[in-house]
Design a protein around this motif. Structure first.
Motif, short mmCIF file in Angstrom:
data_model
loop_
_atom_site.label_atom_id
_atom_site.label_comp_id
_atom_site.label_asym_id
_atom_site.label_seq_id
_atom_site.Cartn_x
_atom_site.Cartn_y
_atom_site.Cartn_z
N PHE A 512 0.87 -1.22 -0.07
CA PHE A 512 0.06 -0.05 -0.02
C PHE A 512 0.80 1.26 0.03
O PHE A 512 0.64 2.09 -0.71
N PHE A 513 1.84 1.39 0.83
CA PHE A 513 2.67 2.54 0.95
C PHE A 513 3.46 2.85 -0.18
O PHE A 513 3.90 4.16 -0.55
N SER A 514 4.09 1.78 -0.90
CA SER A 514 4.89 2.18 -2.15
C SER A 514 4.17 2.90 -3.20
O SER A 514 4.73 3.98 -3.49
N PRO A 515 3.01 2.72 -3.66
CA PRO A 515 2.42 3.56 -4.92
C PRO A 515 2.02 4.86 -3.91
O PRO A 515 2.06 5.84 -4.93
N VAL A 516 1.40 4.80 -2.96
CA VAL A 516 1.05 6.02 -2.42
C VAL A 516 2.22 6.91 -2.22
O VAL A 516 2.43 8.22 -2.63
N THR A 517 3.47 6.52 -1.76
CA THR A 517 4.71 7.36 -1.64
C THR A 517 5.18 7.81 -3.14
O THR A 517 5.42 9.09 -3.22
N LYS A 518 4.94 6.85 -4.27
CA LYS A 518 5.40 7.18 -5.58
C LYS A 518 4.68 8.38 -5.95
O LYS A 518 5.14 9.35 -6.24
N ALA A 519 3.51 8.42 -5.58
CA ALA A 519 2.64 9.44 -5.88
C ALA A 519 2.79 10.87 -5.39
O ALA A 519 2.72 11.86 -6.00
N ILE A 520 3.12 10.75 -4.00
CA ILE A 520 3.43 12.16 -3.42
C ILE A 520 4.87 12.60 -4.01
O ILE A 520 4.83 13.68 -4.25
N LEU A 521 5.91 11.74 -4.04
CA LEU A 521 7.28 12.24 -4.61
C LEU A 521 6.97 12.44 -6.11
O LEU A 521 7.67 13.56 -6.44
N ALA A 522 6.09 12.10 -6.84
CA ALA A 522 5.96 12.42 -8.27
C ALA A 522 5.53 13.69 -8.24
O ALA A 522 5.78 14.42 -9.34
N HIS A 523 4.79 14.31 -7.42
CA HIS A 523 4.30 15.40 -7.20
C HIS A 523 4.90 16.47 -6.13
O HIS A 523 4.42 17.41 -5.73
N ASP A 524 6.36 16.25 -6.30
CA ASP A 524 7.19 17.19 -5.43
C ASP A 524 6.95 17.21 -3.98
O ASP A 524 7.08 18.38 -3.57
N GLY A 525 6.18 16.18 -3.41
CA GLY A 525 5.98 16.42 -1.83
C GLY A 525 7.07 16.00 -1.17
O GLY A 525 7.99 15.16 -1.60
N SER A 552 -0.51 19.43 -3.92
CA SER A 552 -0.84 18.80 -2.90
C SER A 552 -2.14 17.99 -3.37
O SER A 552 -2.54 16.78 -3.03
N VAL A 553 -3.32 18.97 -3.97
CA VAL A 553 -4.54 18.30 -4.53
C VAL A 553 -4.10 17.42 -5.39
O VAL A 553 -4.68 16.40 -5.97
N GLN A 554 -3.19 17.72 -6.53
CA GLN A 554 -2.95 16.59 -7.55
C GLN A 554 -2.37 15.58 -6.93
O GLN A 554 -2.70 14.39 -7.59
N ALA A 555 -1.59 15.55 -5.83
CA ALA A 555 -1.11 14.42 -5.37
C ALA A 555 -2.16 13.61 -4.87
O ALA A 555 -2.01 12.22 -4.64
N ALA A 556 -3.06 14.27 -4.15
CA ALA A 556 -4.19 13.44 -3.60
C ALA A 556 -5.07 12.78 -4.59
O ALA A 556 -5.45 11.69 -4.30
N PHE A 557 -5.34 13.24 -5.83
CA PHE A 557 -6.09 12.50 -6.89
C PHE A 557 -5.10 11.36 -7.41
O PHE A 557 -5.61 10.08 -7.59
N ALA A 558 -3.78 11.69 -7.30
CA ALA A 558 -2.70 10.67 -7.76
C ALA A 558 -2.99 9.46 -6.80
O ALA A 558 -2.76 8.15 -7.12
N ILE A 559 -3.03 9.74 -5.25
CA ILE A 559 -2.98 8.79 -4.57
C ILE A 559 -4.30 7.89 -4.51
O ILE A 559 -4.21 6.83 -4.56
N ILE A 560 -5.48 8.73 -4.89
CA ILE A 560 -6.78 7.84 -5.00
C ILE A 560 -6.73 6.87 -6.21
O ILE A 560 -7.12 5.62 -6.18
#
Length: 756
Positions: A512-525, A552-560
């Motif tokens: 679970f954490f791997s794709p979530v982390t990847k989505a955050i880092l992909a959007h410069d978080g 941050s909103v873009q990252a949230a959509f990417a996490i979803i």
């Protein structure tokens, strides 16, 4: 920690101070072996001055050199030459107008008189009468070449050379001492004494106008950079060949050593010649004012003079130095300008310098104090300057400082004729700059490593590289900044964890954490932390990010989206699916490397952070996957939003509006549903409960129909996108409650949440 920092500061300051003290001590009390090497290096710097700086101005005197060169030896014969040749050479030079002839040739042994030897060995010598023997002896004596040579001195002034021996007591010839005043004050510091000599034979000494030593003073590396004007033998001072020539040329009876009295000691300060004071060191030495390489002065071959092949006036009113440049006669010296510099030209150069004593570089009495002051000034400047600079700027500053030190030294040399040491000043700059530059690079390496350690798990590699390339762009100290923070949590995680073994749960969380982390880092978080099933991230630090709210909103959509894709894998594996809630808030937060002496973390704190956490908790209450505050909505203006509620979270009195961002790829039926829901909620917040009730009831039916039309695959998306029916049900319950108990007249539409 404070003691540790203090210790590092003391070490950083103590080492350069010790280096400065060491250099100061080394300037005056260096160990003999080290001092020898320093003298060699200082000599190289002197050589550079002589080679690359403009030469000293020449005087108007006519200085000529008669060279017993290879051609002369080939034509006339190898040395030693017959003294009659030297007599003839002296006469020729006198006839050509020479004022003074200086022989850099040693005549310490008499030449054999062949006629006298023949007379004394003649068998019939004993049968001659006394008168006959006397006449024959007188005739043979008149053939003596040494006497012929001495008689040539009567027509011109001649200076002859002697050689002093430092080791051994061999003495030959007759030494002349009349050219130096011998009176000395009490406590005079002794010269290094000589014990023997080779001087011209008595007839030549008696006939010559003067006599001076031809010794060369070699430095530790074998180069001749200075020459002694005076040497001591048997408590008597003797002049050098050039000094004696200058005395006679100046028509001075004696040269007078000048002494400087200090307490009970007297030190040589210089040599007075008429009205001119020649500054020397305490050993009577001066620097040789080289004016270039060999053949700077006019050379004439001795054979050309003897054979009358010179018809011009080059020797008219000239001071002529007679010596040799022939290789086999061992009078070629290593000097700053040439490794094969004729010794006779060294004497000519010294004589030329004595003619213009104002152009002779010397070290004044106060040179040690001047160097001490310069070293203290340069050292303290380095201690103040270098700690304030980075490694690269320190290199530039060191080069500029070294250039400044060299410039000042050369200016004093050429404009004020002062010879001040340069090496230790440059070494001081080099040592201190190398220390601080090395320390700076080490500090930079530690800083880069620290930044890498702090942010490696939290930032994308590209951002870490930017931080490492520009460490000044980030401050690890606590600071207030406008940031956006995101909290993401798995709903009903307790139930999921109870249904799985510890090993299976660990693998499930890692998936679970791997794709979530990847989505955050992909959007410069920046990943802040993982706490159980919760992920915390923020935007706008450590690197500046003006669009932190939007990202941050873009990252949230990417996490979803990532969780939706992950759930398909979980279904295929037979694992529980993950339903998440995300809360985002933007505002002023404190960010920095916070923690204790034992453990630290780069994180954010503050009320704005707490609000973001509260919003994540409210997603479960409202049945939505994503909630943002009104502050985030104001900054992230490139999204559509649905007003979810107006709330007062625990610990806050002022209500805020919370919104659900709507993804751009949301199906049109759902977008229409959201628009109608927004109208119904607008009626609710304006206290038009009847209109809101009617619209919400209609929307509840439409939501059920829309859900039924979705395929099973789309249901996974619906769970994470928005459960509209739950939100509708919440507002229907509130309207029903208000129908029984209407709100107060000052009701602002907000709802209080007392749970975290």
């Amino acid at each position: 920690m404070q003691q540790y920092k203090t210790g590092k500061w003391l070490i950083r300051q103590t080492i350069p101070l010790l280096l400065l003290l060491m250099m100061l001590l080394m300037q005056f009390i260096a160990p003999p072996a080290l001092e020898l090497n320093l003298q060699r290096l200082e000599g190289l710097l002197y050589d550079a001055k002589v080679q690359f700086l403009p030469p000293w101005p020449r005087n108007v005197s006519n200085i000529q050199i008669v060279d017993i060169d290879e051609a002369s030896l080939h034509e006339i014969g190898r040395m030693p030459w017959d003294r009659n040749l030297f007599a003839r050479l002296t006469t020729k030079l006198n006839e050509a107008g020479a004022l003074l002839v200086v022989f850099d040739v040693l005549f310490s042994e008499p030449q054999t008189n062949a006629a006298l030897a023949a007379v004394q060995s003649w068998p019939q010598h004993a049968t001659l009468t006394a008168a006959q023997r006397q006449n024959l002896l007188e005739h043979a004596t008149r053939q003596d070449a040494d006497l012929h040579f001495a008689s040539a001195f009567q027509s011109t002034e001649v200076v002859l050379a002697n050689l002093l021996h430092r080791h051994g007591t061999l003495r030959s010839g007759e030494l002349s001492v009349g050219g130096v005043r011998q009176q000395r004050p009490t406590g005079t510091t002794p010269f290094e004494p000589f014990s023997g000599f080779a001087a011209p034979i008595a007839p030549l000494t008696a006939a010559a106008r003067g006599q001076g030593f031809m010794n060369a003073d070699e430095d530790a590396d074998g180069f001749i950079r200075r020459v002694s004007l005076l040497h001591q033998l048997d408590q008597q001072l003797y002049p050098s060949l050039a000094l004696e020539a200058f005395r006679i040329y100046s028509l001075v009876e004696q040269v007078e050593p000048r002494w400087r009295q200090e307490a009970d000691k007297a030190y040589l300060q210089g040599v007075q010649i008429g009205n001119s004071l020649i500054h020397t060191d305490q050993q009577g030495r001066i620097l040789i004012p080289y004016r270039g390489g060999p053949k700077h002065y006019p050379y004439s071959a001795a054979a050309d003079v003897l054979m009358d092949r010179i018809n011009d006036l080059r020797f008219d009113q000239a001071v002529v130095f007679v010596g040799t440049s022939a290789t086999g006669l061992a009078d070629l010296r290593a000097t700053p300008t040439s490794l094969t510099f004729p010794g006779v030209e060294i004497h000519a150069t010294v004589f030329d310098g004595l003619m213009s004593p104002q152009h002779l570089p010397y070290r004044p009495d106060w040179w040690s104090g001047a160097i001490l002051l310069q070293m203290l000034t340069v050292g303290l400047l380095c201690l103040w300057l270098f700690p304030r600079l980075g490694p690269l700027t320190s290199i530039a500053a060191a080069m500029i400082l070294a250039l400044l030190v060299i410039t000042v030294n050369l200016w004093l040399w050429h404009q004020h004729v002062l010879d001040l040491p340069l090496l230790n000043l440059l070494l001081l700059v080099l040592l201190l700059s190398v220390y601080f530059i090395s320390y700076g690079f080490a500090r930079e390496a530690r800083r880069r490593k620290h930044i890498n350690n702090v942010f490696d798990q939290y930032l994308p590699p590209a951002h870490i590289e930017r931080l490492l390339n520009d460490p000044a762009s980030v401050s690890l100290a606590g600071e207030k900044k406008q940031l956006s923070v995101l909290f993401s949590d798995i709903r009903d995680f307790t139930g999921i964890s109870e249904s799985m073994s510890a090993q299976a749960l660990k693998l499930w969380l890692n998936q679970f954490f791997s794709p979530v982390t990847k989505a955050i880092l992909a959007h410069d978080g920046t990943i802040d932390k993982y706490v159980g099933d919760m992920v915390m991230a923020f935007w706008g630090a450590p690197l500046e990010e003006p669009a932190h709210a939007s990202k941050s909103v873009q990252a949230a959509f990417a996490i979803i989206a990532a969780v939706e894709a992950l759930n398909r894998q979980f279904v295929a594996q037979g694992s529980p699916i993950a339903r998440i809630g995300i809360g985002i808030n933007s505002g002023e937060m404190i960010v920095g490397d916070l923690g204790s002496d034992f453990r630290r973390n780069y994180t954010v704190i503050g009320d704005a952070v707490n609000l973001g956490s509260r919003l994540e908790g409210l997603t479960k209450f409202y049945g939505v996957p994503l909630l943002v505050s009104e502050f985030t909505r104001e900054q992230a203006t490139d999204f559509a939003y649905l007003l979810v509620d107006k709330v007062r979270v625990k610990g806050k009195l002022i209500p805020i509006r919370i919104y659900m961002p709507i993804a751009a790829d949301t199906p049109e039926p759902q977008q229409n549903l959201y628009q109608e829901l927004d109208l119904a909620l607008t009626a609710y917040f304006t206290r038009d409960f009847d209109t809101a009730l009617a619209q919400l009831t209609t929307l509840q039916i439409k939501a059920e129909q829309l859900e039924g039309s979705l395929q099973n695959e789309a249901k996974l998306q619906q769970h994470n996108l928005f459960d509209v029916r739950r939100l509708i049900a919440i507002y229907l319950q509130r309207i029903d409650a208000f129908s029984k108990h209407p709100p107060a007249s000052d009701w602002d539409g907000s709802h209080a949440h007392n749970n975290k």
